[in-house]
Design a protein around this motif. Sequence first.
Motif: not given
Length: 803
Positions: A612-614, A570-575
């Motif tokens: 991403g959603i944001y 959803v957010t495309r965060m990784t690290v």
Amino acid sequence: YAEVEETSKETSKRSADASDEDWQLSVETCQEIKVDYLRHSSATSSTMNGTIPTKLVDPVDDPLPGVGTYEDFNTIDWVREKSKDRDRHREITNKSRHSTMALLLSISDAFSGWLLMLLVGLKTGAIAGGIDIAAHWLTDMKEGVCLNGFWFNHEHCCWTSNETTFQERDRCPQWKSWAELVAGSSSGPFPYFINYMMYMFWALLFSFLAVSLVRAFAPYACGSGIPEIKTILSGFIIRGYLGKWTLIIKTITLVLAVSSGLSLGKEGPLVHVACCCANILCHLFPKYRKNEAKRREVLSAAAAVGVSVAFGAPIGGVLFSLEEVSYYFPLKTLWRSFFAALVAAFTLRSINPFGNSRLVLFYVEFHAPWHLVELAPFILLGIFGGLWGALFIKANIAWCKRRKSTRLGHYPVIEVLVVTAITGLLAFPNSYTRMSGAELISELFNDCSLLDSSQLCGYKSPTNTSGSVGNSLGDRAAGQGLYTALWQLALALLFKMLITVITFGMKVPSGLFIPSMAVGAIAGRLLGVGMEQLAYYNHDWFNGWCSPGADCITPGLYAMVGAAACLGGVTRMTVSLVVIMFELTGGLEYIVPLMAATMTSKWVADAFGKEGIYEAHIRLNGYPFLEPKEEFDHSSLAVDVMRPRRSDPALAVLTQESMTVEEVETLVESTHYSGFPVVVSQESQRLVGFVLRRDLLISIDNARKRQEGVVGASHVLFTDHTPAAVAPEAPPPLRLRGILDLSPFTVTDHTPMDITVDIFRKLGLRQCLVTHNGRLLGIITKKDILKHMAQMSNRDPESILFN
């Protein structure tokens, strides 16, 4: 002039030509020379023209209130702000060499950043602790009340009771459900109906109060806040978004919204709350109050603080700010973010809102290691997370567009109440949807032990416990209780996936972290139980590492990996997501499964769309945000994007010495531009500089009040000298060279747009002038670039709403 030097005053009094002038000279040598030159030239010209010398107002030496500030919904000039800060720092350093007092002020100035970070951490940690305690109390109030004191939540109420059992540790005489208070019984159709109705009543009351307070007092307090925070950190001005009313209302309504049982979390809005705290505290320090770029460094650190208190993950918070929200993140900001996140986490730990003496939200303790063969189901969870993330973004954006374009958007209170009613009606019968999101995730992460009474641990009794380790048990056959729990979880998964789509974006504070993690945790737990049963009934498939009676598969680990995969999709965060997850759970041993699932989730989701959603909500709202991750792969040139186009009227410009005050005011009033290029003359179009509309209007208005003789016929000069063409009887000119940017960024008409876009991103420009052999051709603003990029992507270019 602002500063006075006595010796310069005496010198000016002895001057015969300037005896009537009240000059105030700067202590800096270069300013003295400039003032002497202006005084002498003014006096000489006045004597030659037979007029009385008049005091000239120069905004450089006599700063006007409002000059250098920005209007609402405008982009800051990063280059100018950083230049102002360097000049301020250079002046402080120079003065500190000549005076002990100035040296102390210099030390105070250097220390002010760390003091501000300390205050932000303390304030945010205290507010977050209060939100956690209040939300837990109101959530439990939907089910019953404590007889020892209505302010106790269920857990605190039963802490001191000696009549609780391990199997029914949530039941104690001091805690009464609403059915027990009204009907005197807790079992049967009528008590069930009473509990159902009371649950609905409190849920509707909390959601009604939340949406009403937001609508009445702080419209900016709705939503997650992270899309707007990202836009503000990129240099955009949204007045009031980080103000005190927004902070107060968001804090109160966040508790109410979470307690109402809606499918939302408090983690995203806590980032907004932390940034509000930082923005308010910035006003205590002139260095940050007067400089928009410096303030954004503090806001970047505050975003890290928000995640730190939301999850108890200070390091993950710093990485979240760096990876996800910050636009400009120098090394100094990294250190200060780390310090502020540390202070906030310590404050929250001191308050101890969870009552378990731990900072982490979902502490897990798995006894079995993971095995290489399990990477396949972990990657499968990553694929599910990526597909769910892409589907959720498309569905949520489609629903938000429908809300904006139909009558649904005109009735936010009714929408919130209807969604709350639907959520309550469908959630109450299922115990896994009735409980709060954080409680559900904690239940799903849990590893079944020997004395665990949860339905998820409803296995058949083991016949052989020789393979068990510590308090854990080996893999067992699923019992009736577990099958019931799995059916309820499957229904909860469908319910959460659908209801979260329409909940996120309503006019109440709503975070997305917990609902996304809940969806992934349910899917992961289902897959984990499936793998566990597969290993139990087919030991020969897992020869070498799974012997009969051994604890081979940990379903709670699958829930943890699934939660990370869905949140990453959803957010495309990784690290930052991986670090947050292992800080959140204490599961340091399981970094590799988390990394594999998170990376797979991002790859799969990116295949359906890079946003991403944001970022999707930023584009939906039309904010002028240049996404650093988005590549510009078109072959257009600067001349293709600049304004004016061939069919447009000529570019509105100012000349350096041939326009009057009346002509300048007419030009400004007849246009809506944020600034104007200054050229030598209309014929030559040779570029001199750039002046902002706001600075121009403020300077003219102040000159009419403070400088004698300035009228509509007065010439506006952007030069140091008075032109020879001015008639002797002409009114005194208005000198505005001080507000002129003499080094505006320029590109030639044949500069490739990919280079131009990089310049805008990396320098944070708000506009760039286009020239050809030194002659001004046009201007490119950030809005022009965003419109061009939207057009190249077959999107509506008019969706970019703000300058």
